[in-house]
Write a protein that holds these residues in place. Structure first.
Motif, PDB file in Angstrom:
ATOM      1  N   VAL A 217       3.187  -0.668 -11.772  1.00 45.44           N
ATOM      2  CA  VAL A 217       3.748   0.509 -11.098  1.00 45.44           C
ATOM      3  C   VAL A 217       5.189   0.243 -10.681  1.00 45.44           C
ATOM      4  O   VAL A 217       6.065   1.108 -10.814  1.00 45.44           O
ATOM      5  CB  VAL A 217       2.881   0.906  -9.884  1.00 45.44           C
ATOM      6  CG1 VAL A 217       3.592   1.961  -9.029  1.00 45.44           C
ATOM      7  CG2 VAL A 217       1.534   1.441 -10.356  1.00 45.44           C
ATOM      8  N   LEU A 218       5.458  -0.959 -10.188  1.00 48.60           N
ATOM      9  CA  LEU A 218       6.831  -1.292  -9.792  1.00 48.60           C
ATOM     10  C   LEU A 218       7.760  -1.305 -11.000  1.00 48.60           C
ATOM     11  O   LEU A 218       8.939  -0.944 -10.891  1.00 48.60           O
ATOM     12  CB  LEU A 218       6.860  -2.642  -9.075  1.00 48.60           C
ATOM     13  CG  LEU A 218       6.153  -2.673  -7.708  1.00 48.60           C
ATOM     14  CD1 LEU A 218       6.178  -4.084  -7.136  1.00 48.60           C
ATOM     15  CD2 LEU A 218       6.788  -1.681  -6.738  1.00 48.60           C
ATOM     16  N   ASP A 219       7.234  -1.716 -12.168  1.00 54.63           N
ATOM     17  CA  ASP A 219       8.037  -1.648 -13.399  1.00 54.63           C
ATOM     18  C   ASP A 219       8.437  -0.196 -13.691  1.00 54.63           C
ATOM     19  O   ASP A 219       9.577   0.078 -14.090  1.00 54.63           O
ATOM     20  CB  ASP A 219       7.253  -2.209 -14.586  1.00 54.63           C
ATOM     21  CG  ASP A 219       7.131  -3.726 -14.560  1.00 54.63           C
ATOM     22  OD1 ASP A 219       7.903  -4.376 -13.824  1.00 54.63           O
ATOM     23  OD2 ASP A 219       6.257  -4.256 -15.278  1.00 54.63           O
ATOM     24  N   LEU A 220       7.489   0.716 -13.504  1.00 57.18           N
ATOM     25  CA  LEU A 220       7.792   2.134 -13.723  1.00 57.18           C
ATOM     26  C   LEU A 220       8.762   2.644 -12.661  1.00 57.18           C
ATOM     27  O   LEU A 220       9.717   3.368 -12.969  1.00 57.18           O
ATOM     28  CB  LEU A 220       6.502   2.946 -13.701  1.00 57.18           C
ATOM     29  CG  LEU A 220       5.551   2.748 -14.882  1.00 57.18           C
ATOM     30  CD1 LEU A 220       4.194   3.405 -14.599  1.00 57.18           C
ATOM     31  CD2 LEU A 220       6.146   3.323 -16.167  1.00 57.18           C
ATOM     32  N   ALA A 221       8.513   2.274 -11.415  1.00 56.74           N
ATOM     33  CA  ALA A 221       9.386   2.726 -10.328  1.00 56.74           C
ATOM     34  C   ALA A 221      10.820   2.255 -10.529  1.00 56.74           C
ATOM     35  O   ALA A 221      11.772   2.944 -10.163  1.00 56.74           O
ATOM     36  CB  ALA A 221       8.841   2.231  -8.990  1.00 56.74           C
ATOM     37  N   ALA A 222      10.978   1.082 -11.123  1.00 56.03           N
ATOM     38  CA  ALA A 222      12.314   0.536 -11.358  1.00 56.03           C
ATOM     39  C   ALA A 222      13.115   1.397 -12.321  1.00 56.03           C
ATOM     40  O   ALA A 222      14.358   1.371 -12.311  1.00 56.03           O
ATOM     41  CB  ALA A 222      12.206  -0.891 -11.902  1.00 56.03           C
TER      42      ALA A 222
ATOM     43  N   GLY B 128       0.149   4.177   4.939  1.00 57.47           N
ATOM     44  CA  GLY B 128      -0.125   2.747   4.894  1.00 57.47           C
ATOM     45  C   GLY B 128      -0.864   2.269   3.673  1.00 57.47           C
ATOM     46  O   GLY B 128      -0.829   1.071   3.359  1.00 57.47           O
ATOM     47  N   VAL B 129      -1.524   3.173   2.946  1.00 57.74           N
ATOM     48  CA  VAL B 129      -2.315   2.754   1.789  1.00 57.74           C
ATOM     49  C   VAL B 129      -1.419   2.241   0.666  1.00 57.74           C
ATOM     50  O   VAL B 129      -1.690   1.192   0.065  1.00 57.74           O
ATOM     51  CB  VAL B 129      -3.216   3.902   1.290  1.00 57.74           C
ATOM     52  CG1 VAL B 129      -3.868   3.539  -0.043  1.00 57.74           C
ATOM     53  CG2 VAL B 129      -4.283   4.228   2.328  1.00 57.74           C
ATOM     54  N   ALA B 130      -0.339   2.963   0.363  1.00 55.23           N
ATOM     55  CA  ALA B 130       0.560   2.515  -0.705  1.00 55.23           C
ATOM     56  C   ALA B 130       1.135   1.142  -0.377  1.00 55.23           C
ATOM     57  O   ALA B 130       1.278   0.288  -1.266  1.00 55.23           O
ATOM     58  CB  ALA B 130       1.681   3.530  -0.910  1.00 55.23           C
ATOM     59  N   GLU B 131       1.454   0.910   0.901  1.00 49.94           N
ATOM     60  CA  GLU B 131       1.961  -0.399   1.308  1.00 49.94           C
ATOM     61  C   GLU B 131       0.909  -1.484   1.076  1.00 49.94           C
ATOM     62  O   GLU B 131       1.225  -2.562   0.552  1.00 49.94           O
ATOM     63  CB  GLU B 131       2.363  -0.355   2.788  1.00 49.94           C
ATOM     64  CG  GLU B 131       3.672   0.376   3.073  1.00 49.94           C
ATOM     65  CD  GLU B 131       3.501   1.887   3.204  1.00 49.94           C
ATOM     66  OE1 GLU B 131       4.460   2.550   3.634  1.00 49.94           O
ATOM     67  OE2 GLU B 131       2.398   2.416   2.873  1.00 49.94           O
ATOM     68  N   ARG B 132      -0.339  -1.189   1.437  1.00 54.63           N
ATOM     69  CA  ARG B 132      -1.400  -2.181   1.250  1.00 54.63           C
ATOM     70  C   ARG B 132      -1.635  -2.485  -0.231  1.00 54.63           C
ATOM     71  O   ARG B 132      -2.000  -3.597  -0.600  1.00 54.63           O
ATOM     72  CB  ARG B 132      -2.706  -1.710   1.896  1.00 54.63           C
ATOM     73  CG  ARG B 132      -2.656  -1.698   3.412  1.00 54.63           C
ATOM     74  CD  ARG B 132      -4.066  -1.665   4.013  1.00 54.63           C
ATOM     75  NE  ARG B 132      -4.839  -0.491   3.626  1.00 54.63           N
ATOM     76  CZ  ARG B 132      -4.797   0.666   4.276  1.00 54.63           C
ATOM     77  NH1 ARG B 132      -3.999   0.823   5.334  1.00 54.63           N
ATOM     78  NH2 ARG B 132      -5.547   1.682   3.879  1.00 54.63           N
ATOM     79  N   LEU B 133      -1.415  -1.491  -1.067  1.00 59.73           N
ATOM     80  CA  LEU B 133      -1.597  -1.684  -2.506  1.00 59.73           C
ATOM     81  C   LEU B 133      -0.399  -2.383  -3.147  1.00 59.73           C
ATOM     82  O   LEU B 133      -0.445  -2.739  -4.334  1.00 59.73           O
ATOM     83  CB  LEU B 133      -1.822  -0.330  -3.189  1.00 59.73           C
ATOM     84  CG  LEU B 133      -3.155   0.361  -2.892  1.00 59.73           C
ATOM     85  CD1 LEU B 133      -3.162   1.771  -3.464  1.00 59.73           C
ATOM     86  CD2 LEU B 133      -4.329  -0.448  -3.445  1.00 59.73           C
ATOM     87  N   GLY B 134       0.678  -2.549  -2.394  1.00 57.54           N
ATOM     88  CA  GLY B 134       1.857  -3.236  -2.925  1.00 57.54           C
ATOM     89  C   GLY B 134       2.852  -2.339  -3.611  1.00 57.54           C
ATOM     90  O   GLY B 134       3.751  -2.821  -4.318  1.00 57.54           O
ATOM     91  N   VAL B 135       2.728  -0.995  -3.423  1.00 60.31           N
ATOM     92  CA  VAL B 135       3.642  -0.064  -4.091  1.00 60.31           C
ATOM     93  C   VAL B 135       4.270   0.901  -3.080  1.00 60.31           C
ATOM     94  O   VAL B 135       4.593   2.034  -3.400  1.00 60.31           O
ATOM     95  CB  VAL B 135       2.914   0.723  -5.208  1.00 60.31           C
ATOM     96  CG1 VAL B 135       2.495  -0.217  -6.328  1.00 60.31           C
ATOM     97  CG2 VAL B 135       1.708   1.479  -4.664  1.00 60.31           C
ATOM     98  N   GLY B 136       4.431   0.432  -1.856  1.00 59.89           N
ATOM     99  CA  GLY B 136       5.057   1.252  -0.835  1.00 59.89           C
ATOM    100  C   GLY B 136       6.559   1.357  -1.018  1.00 59.89           C
ATOM    101  O   GLY B 136       7.141   0.749  -1.935  1.00 59.89           O
ATOM    102  N   PRO B 137       7.220   2.114  -0.151  1.00 57.14           N
ATOM    103  CA  PRO B 137       8.667   2.336  -0.293  1.00 57.14           C
ATOM    104  C   PRO B 137       9.492   1.053  -0.314  1.00 57.14           C
ATOM    105  O   PRO B 137      10.427   0.928  -1.112  1.00 57.14           O
ATOM    106  CB  PRO B 137       9.003   3.193   0.934  1.00 57.14           C
ATOM    107  CG  PRO B 137       7.738   3.887   1.284  1.00 57.14           C
ATOM    108  CD  PRO B 137       6.651   2.918   0.955  1.00 57.14           C
TER     109      PRO B 137
ATOM    110  N   ARG C 146       6.334  11.364  -0.285  1.00 57.93           N
ATOM    111  CA  ARG C 146       5.006  11.138   0.282  1.00 57.93           C
ATOM    112  C   ARG C 146       4.395  12.477   0.677  1.00 57.93           C
ATOM    113  O   ARG C 146       4.965  13.238   1.466  1.00 57.93           O
ATOM    114  CB  ARG C 146       5.087  10.215   1.496  1.00 57.93           C
ATOM    115  CG  ARG C 146       6.017   9.027   1.300  1.00 57.93           C
ATOM    116  CD  ARG C 146       5.774   7.914   2.297  1.00 57.93           C
ATOM    117  NE  ARG C 146       4.647   7.080   1.863  1.00 57.93           N
ATOM    118  CZ  ARG C 146       4.367   5.888   2.389  1.00 57.93           C
ATOM    119  NH1 ARG C 146       5.119   5.398   3.368  1.00 57.93           N
ATOM    120  NH2 ARG C 146       3.335   5.181   1.949  1.00 57.93           N
ATOM    121  N   MET C 147       3.217  12.769   0.107  1.00 58.27           N
ATOM    122  CA  MET C 147       2.531  14.041   0.342  1.00 58.27           C
ATOM    123  C   MET C 147       1.272  13.806   1.164  1.00 58.27           C
ATOM    124  O   MET C 147       0.342  13.128   0.719  1.00 58.27           O
ATOM    125  CB  MET C 147       2.148  14.665  -1.009  1.00 58.27           C
ATOM    126  CG  MET C 147       1.446  16.011  -0.921  1.00 58.27           C
ATOM    127  SD  MET C 147       2.611  17.349  -0.593  1.00 58.27           S
ATOM    128  CE  MET C 147       2.413  17.540   1.173  1.00 58.27           C
TER     129      MET C 147
END
Length: 382
Positions: A78-83, A95-104, A118-119
């Motif tokens: 996901v971080l590759d895509l976000a990049a 907080g869930v995205a942060e726990r999964l390692g793909v937060g802001p 964030r929705m």
């Protein structure tokens, strides 16, 4: 590539959508309709939405890859895509995205210009931020639900249009596009906190002004625009169907009474004490003919009267048909993309993205070859 210069003003914009249900996917669909290359990151096993994915048109014009965020290398994909993206949309609880390692923070470390949308229903903070909820609860707290319906009946539920989509999806889209404009001017991305309670409250701005000015009563069915006014509402016809009336201005009201055949009630327009008798007269007239007969009578007039159509009837209305407001794609009748653009027209280019079907194309176009590596789904609790 999923778009060409003729397929929307957002052609060239890359969006990552972390799969969810409701307002997040609809917001991503709107961006895709406008030409963005939206890659939906589906999870193994799907989202639990009780609809065949082939009919989920909120996933049209998108591409899908499957990433298991609970696998060791899932977050990295996901971080590759976000990049490589301009916008990322997620709809998890705070907080869930942060726990999964793909937060802001993790995404901005890879791409400082990323717009991170964030929705949620309640927002990223506040006493209810961690609570579960749905459209009906969000609009209930904003005062919006309490405005809708007859005064002697429970509030009417407006499907999930007012909260999820009007107060949620549309505000998220406005927010991420505004932030994208800023990011392209400055090189700096940011987080967009789109809360349904905020957007839905914002939608009622005019009414709050009227309330403060004494021009709106804080109760259902007592105001100009909430069904309290007899010349702004719905009436049953002889065949059990309905006509909608919105004859607010004096000239439209006069035309409405003339065609309805009750011109003797002209003076009741501003006399609240006569609204009861006016409503009875209007209701009695509408009950005397069928919906189609009244539709024909009001055709071509400025009385501001229209038939209340069903979902299946609407695409066949002559005006909507002439404009192409609805379109057929893959055997599904659906709303066409909106709004319309003179230089960069939009279209339904592809049907609902099927989970994982576009992995190879996305890996190639976005230069993320590791997407092609096989990932074993993480098993949930037995």
């Amino acid at each position: 590539m999923a778009t060409t210069p003729e397929q929307g003003p957002l052609t060239g914009v890359r969006v990552v959508e972390l799969a969810g249900i409701g307002p997040g996917p609809f917001a991503a669909m709107l961006l895709a309709d406008l030409g963005a290359d939206v890659v939906r990151v589906d999870r193994p096993g799907g989202t639990g939405l009780a609809i065949d994915t082939a009919y989920d048109i909120t996933n049209r014009n998108k591409r899908s890859v499957i990433v298991d965020l609970k696998s060791p290398d899932g977050p990295a994909r996901v971080l590759d895509l976000a990049a490589r993206a301009d916008i990322l949309i997620e709809g998890y609880r705070p907080g869930v995205a942060e726990r999964l390692g793909v937060g802001p923070e993790a995404c901005h470390a890879r791409n400082p210009a990323l717009v991170y949308g964030r929705m949620t229903g309640w927002g990223q903070d506040g006493p209810l931020a961690q609570r579960a909820g749905h459209d009906i609860a969000y609009i209930a707290l904003t005062g919006t639900l309490g405005m809708i319906g007859s005064p002697d009946e429970p509030p009417a539920v407006p499907a999930n249009l007012v909260g999820d989509y009007a107060g949620g999806s549309l505000y998220l889209v406005i927010g991420v596009l505004a932030a994208l404009h800023h990011a392209r001017a400055t090189g700096t991305g940011q987080v967009v906190d789109a809360a349904i309670v905020d957007g839905t409250s914002h939608l009622s701005a005019m009414i709050h002004g009227m309330l403060a000015a004494g021009g709106w009563q804080d109760r259902r069915g007592a105001n100009l625009l909430d069904g309290g006014c007899p010349y702004y509402g719905t009436y049953e016809t002889a065949d059990g169907k309905y006509m909608a009336v919105g004859a607010l201005e004096p000239q439209f009201y006069a035309e409405f009474l003339r065609l309805l055949g009750i011109e003797e009630h002209a003076a009741a327009r501003k006399d609240w004490s006569r609204w009861g008798e006016l409503r009875e007269a209007v209701a009695a007239r509408f009950k005397s003919r069928t919906r189609d007969e009244w539709t024909a009578l009001f055709e071509g007039s400025d009385a501001c009267v229209a038939p209340v159509l069903s979902l299946r009837e609407a695409p066949h209305h002559p005006h909507l048909a002439a404009r192409g407001t609805f379109t057929d794609h893959g055997g599904i009748t659906q709303p066409a993309p909106a709004p319309r653009f003179s230089a960069t027209p939009t279209a339904v280019r592809t049907g609902p993205a099927q989970p994982g079907a576009d992995t190879a194309g996305v890996a190639r176009d976005w230069d993320v070859p590791d997407l092609l590596k096989h990932q074993e789904p993480t098993k949930g609790p037995e």
